[in-house]
Scaffold this motif. Structure first.
Motif, PDB file in Angstrom:
ATOM      1  N   LEU A   2      40.351 -17.539  15.077  1.00  0.00           N
ATOM      2  CA  LEU A   2      41.427 -18.509  16.070  1.00  0.00           C
ATOM      3  C   LEU A   2      42.041 -19.114  15.641  1.00  0.00           C
ATOM      4  N   TRP A   3      41.941 -19.506  13.962  1.00  0.00           N
ATOM      5  CA  TRP A   3      42.858 -19.668  13.253  1.00  0.00           C
ATOM      6  C   TRP A   3      44.737 -19.225  13.187  1.00  0.00           C
ATOM      7  N   PHE A   4      44.007 -17.899  13.002  1.00  0.00           N
ATOM      8  CA  PHE A   4      44.519 -16.880  13.079  1.00  0.00           C
ATOM      9  C   PHE A   4      46.279 -16.982  14.269  1.00  0.00           C
ATOM     10  N   ARG A   5      45.200 -16.939  15.703  1.00  0.00           N
ATOM     11  CA  ARG A   5      46.391 -16.464  16.674  1.00  0.00           C
ATOM     12  C   ARG A   5      46.620 -18.221  16.742  1.00  0.00           C
ATOM     13  N   LEU A   6      46.239 -19.550  16.113  1.00  0.00           N
ATOM     14  CA  LEU A   6      46.837 -20.283  16.556  1.00  0.00           C
ATOM     15  C   LEU A   6      48.063 -20.418  15.675  1.00  0.00           C
ATOM     16  N   ALA A   7      47.891 -19.936  14.382  1.00  0.00           N
ATOM     17  CA  ALA A   7      48.863 -19.856  13.160  1.00  0.00           C
ATOM     18  C   ALA A   7      50.119 -18.775  13.922  1.00  0.00           C
ATOM     19  N   GLY A  11      53.761 -21.046  15.160  1.00  0.00           N
ATOM     20  CA  GLY A  11      54.423 -20.737  13.821  1.00  0.00           C
ATOM     21  C   GLY A  11      54.664 -20.925  12.359  1.00  0.00           C
ATOM     22  N   LYS A  12      53.409 -21.216  11.720  1.00  0.00           N
ATOM     23  CA  LYS A  12      52.574 -22.220  11.090  1.00  0.00           C
ATOM     24  C   LYS A  12      51.687 -21.382   9.810  1.00  0.00           C
ATOM     25  N   SER A  13      51.486 -21.540   8.838  1.00  0.00           N
ATOM     26  CA  SER A  13      50.268 -20.832   8.005  1.00  0.00           C
ATOM     27  C   SER A  13      49.033 -21.321   8.414  1.00  0.00           C
ATOM     28  N   VAL A  14      47.488 -20.572   7.831  1.00  0.00           N
ATOM     29  CA  VAL A  14      46.634 -20.635   8.160  1.00  0.00           C
ATOM     30  C   VAL A  14      46.057 -22.380   7.261  1.00  0.00           C
ATOM     31  N   ARG A  19      45.356 -28.038   7.301  1.00  0.00           N
ATOM     32  CA  ARG A  19      45.421 -29.055   7.423  1.00  0.00           C
ATOM     33  C   ARG A  19      46.059 -30.239   8.163  1.00  0.00           C
ATOM     34  N   GLU A  20      46.429 -29.858   9.449  1.00  0.00           N
ATOM     35  CA  GLU A  20      47.376 -30.401   9.916  1.00  0.00           C
ATOM     36  C   GLU A  20      45.698 -31.311  11.080  1.00  0.00           C
ATOM     37  N   ILE A  21      45.194 -30.143  11.278  1.00  0.00           N
ATOM     38  CA  ILE A  21      44.182 -29.732  12.465  1.00  0.00           C
ATOM     39  C   ILE A  21      42.841 -30.317  12.121  1.00  0.00           C
ATOM     40  N   ASP A  22      42.044 -31.047  12.451  1.00  0.00           N
ATOM     41  CA  ASP A  22      40.978 -31.959  11.994  1.00  0.00           C
ATOM     42  C   ASP A  22      39.781 -30.510  12.799  1.00  0.00           C
ATOM     43  N   CYS A  23      38.497 -31.141  12.798  1.00  0.00           N
ATOM     44  CA  CYS A  23      36.907 -30.599  13.467  1.00  0.00           C
ATOM     45  C   CYS A  23      36.872 -30.925  14.348  1.00  0.00           C
TER      46      CYS A  23
END
Length: 132
Positions: A2-7, A11-14, A19-23
């Motif tokens: 999911l981290w890679f799909r969000l990246a 358009g940002k790195s994982v 760093r920007e998305i909390d749990c």
């Protein structure tokens, strides 16, 4: 994954996303991806549904008795029966096949190295390779 799909989506790195998305927010993204799946697999499935619908509209029942399914139009997807597995006469060959298919363990290589047992241990960063 999911981290890679969000990246890809943002358009940002994982690393930057972590760093920007909390749990708490990531939990919402996990729930959203389960409720409304997205990504390349779902895109291929949707396109397969369109292709299957069109193919079934023009299908000749004499040539193709069974209707087309979306998976028929996804070349990377393989149709397999859940219970289908090759049967070998030699039990050692069967064990080798099962170990490779299920666990990715090459029993012949371990035997050549003189290893009698294989113990999978979770190491740092998901490293599961540990032999005794």
């Amino acid at each position: 994954m999911l981290w890679f799909r969000l990246a890809l989506k943002f358009g940002k790195s994982v690393a930057r996303l972590k760093r920007e998305i909390d749990c708490h927010e990531f939990g919402y993204w996990m729930a959203y991806s389960r409720i409304e799946p997205w990504g390349p697999y779902m895109d291929d499935l949707r396109m397969g549904m369109i292709c299957a619908t069109l193919a079934n509209c023009f299908r000749d029942p004499k040539k193709h008795r069974d209707p087309f399914q979306p998976i028929d139009f996804m070349p990377w997807a393989k149709k397999q029966d859940a219970g289908e597995r090759p049967a070998f006469e030699d039990p050692a060959d069967q064990a080798q096949y099962d170990a490779l298919a299920l666990f990715g363990i090459d029993l012949n290589r371990l035997k050549a190295l003189g290893k009698r047992r294989y113990v999978a241990k979770r190491g740092k960063r998901g490293n599961n390779d540990a032999m005794e």
